[in-house]
Write an enzyme that holds these catalytic residues in place. Structure first.
Site, short mmCIF file in Angstrom:
data_model
loop_
_atom_site.label_atom_id
_atom_site.label_comp_id
_atom_site.label_asym_id
_atom_site.label_seq_id
_atom_site.Cartn_x
_atom_site.Cartn_y
_atom_site.Cartn_z
N LEU A 162 18.06 -32.45 -2.78
CA LEU A 162 17.01 -32.77 -3.44
C LEU A 162 17.38 -32.74 -5.18
CD1 LEU A 162 14.19 -31.65 -1.24
CD2 LEU A 162 15.85 -34.28 -1.39
N ALA A 163 15.67 -32.96 -6.44
CA ALA A 163 16.23 -32.55 -7.39
C ALA A 163 15.91 -30.82 -7.80
CB ALA A 163 15.20 -33.04 -7.79
N CYS A 164 15.54 -30.22 -6.83
CA CYS A 164 14.84 -28.82 -6.48
C CYS A 164 15.82 -27.80 -6.37
CB CYS A 164 13.77 -28.66 -5.76
SG CYS A 164 14.19 -28.57 -4.59
N ARG A 165 17.28 -28.96 -6.01
CA ARG A 165 18.29 -28.15 -5.63
C ARG A 165 18.66 -28.10 -3.77
NH1 ARG A 165 18.90 -29.79 -10.36
NH2 ARG A 165 20.45 -29.01 -11.77
#
Length: 212
Positions: A162-165
Site C-alpha cells: 500500500l501507499a503507506c508501505r
C-alpha cells in the site's frame, strides 16, 4: 446492439474520492473515451488534493464537477446531482474511501457525489481502497454490507503493498479489472442467463483390461 457494439457509445459517470489511488483514474477515463464513451466526473473536495478537475476535463472533453458545484449560486439552477444521476448508464466510485462508504451506507446525501448516487437508477459500482487495517475495521465492513444491501455492487480491494508501505488488502484493483466490471454492468442481458445447462461430450469409453 449486436456483437460488440454495446461496448461503445455509452455513458459513464466516475466518482473520484480522496484516496491516493485517485491518481490512476485519469487513465481509466481515457480508456473509456477511446471506446467513444461519454465520460463525466465528480471529484470530492478531498479528491482534488490528489488530482485536478482540469485533468479530467481535458481527457474527457466534459466539465469535471466538484463539491463547489453542489447547491451553488452559479450551478444550483442545474441541480447537478439530478442531471448527472439521470444522464449516466453506470456510476463507478473509485477509489471509494471509508468516508464515502459510510455516506453511501447511511443514504447520506450531503455531498454532490453521495446525492448523485442516491438519485441514480443506473448500476452503482464501488471500488474501496484504503489502508488494510481500515479495510478490516468492523465499522467499515458493516458499511460495505450496508452498501450491498442497497443494491450497489462492491468490488473488494486487491492485495499488495500500500501507499503507506504496509502490506495487505486495500489496494485499488488494476485498471483492467475496473474496466471489466464497468463493461459488465452495461452488458446486455443474455437470452440464457439464469438457465442451468449440462454439457456432455458423449459416453466414456475405456479399453478392456488385457488380462480379461
Amino acid at each position: 446492439m449486436t456483437n460488440q457494439s454495446w461496448k461503445r457509445n455509452r455513458k459513464l459517470l466516475l466518482g473520484i474520492t480522496g484516496g491516493i489511488a485517485a491518481y490512476k483514474l485519469p487513465e481509466l477515463a481515457r480508456a473509456f473515451v477511446r471506446r467513444e464513451w461519454k465520460v463525466e466526473t465528480i471529484l470530492t473536495e478531498a479528491a482534488e488534493k490528489f488530482v485536478t478537475p482540469f485533468t479530467f476535463s481535458v481527457l474527457t472533453g466534459q466539465r469535471a464537477w466538484t463539491e463547489k458545484d453542489f447547491l451553488s449560486d452559479d450551478r444550483g439552477v442545474e441541480i447537478p446531482h439530478i442531471k448527472l444521476a439521470q444522464n449516466c448508464e453506470v456510476l463507478a466510485v473509485a477509489p471509494c474511501t471509508a468516508t464515502t462508504l459510510s455516506r453511501l451506507a447511511t443514504a447520506d446525501g450531503s455531498s454532490l457525489l453521495s446525492a448523485t448516487v442516491l438519485a441514480t437508477r443506473a448500476p452503482v459500482l464501488l471500488f474501496p481502497s484504503m489502508n488494510t487495517d481500515m479495510w478490516f475495521n468492523s465499522g467499515v465492513q458493516d458499511n460495505c454490507e450496508g452498501c450491498i444491501r442497497k443494491g450497489y455492487t462492491l468490488i473488494e480491494p486487491g492485495q499488495g503493498q500500500l501507499a503507506c508501505r504496509d502490506e495487505g488488502k486495500g489496494r485499488l484493483p488494476d485498471l483492467d479489472v475496473l474496466e471489466e466490471e464497468i463493461l459488465k454492468a452495461v452488458c446486455p442481458k443474455k437470452d440464457m442467463e439464469g438457465m442451468k445447462v449440462l454439457v456432455t461430450a458423449g459416453p466414456t469409453h475405456e479399453y478392456i483390461d488385457p488380462v480379461r
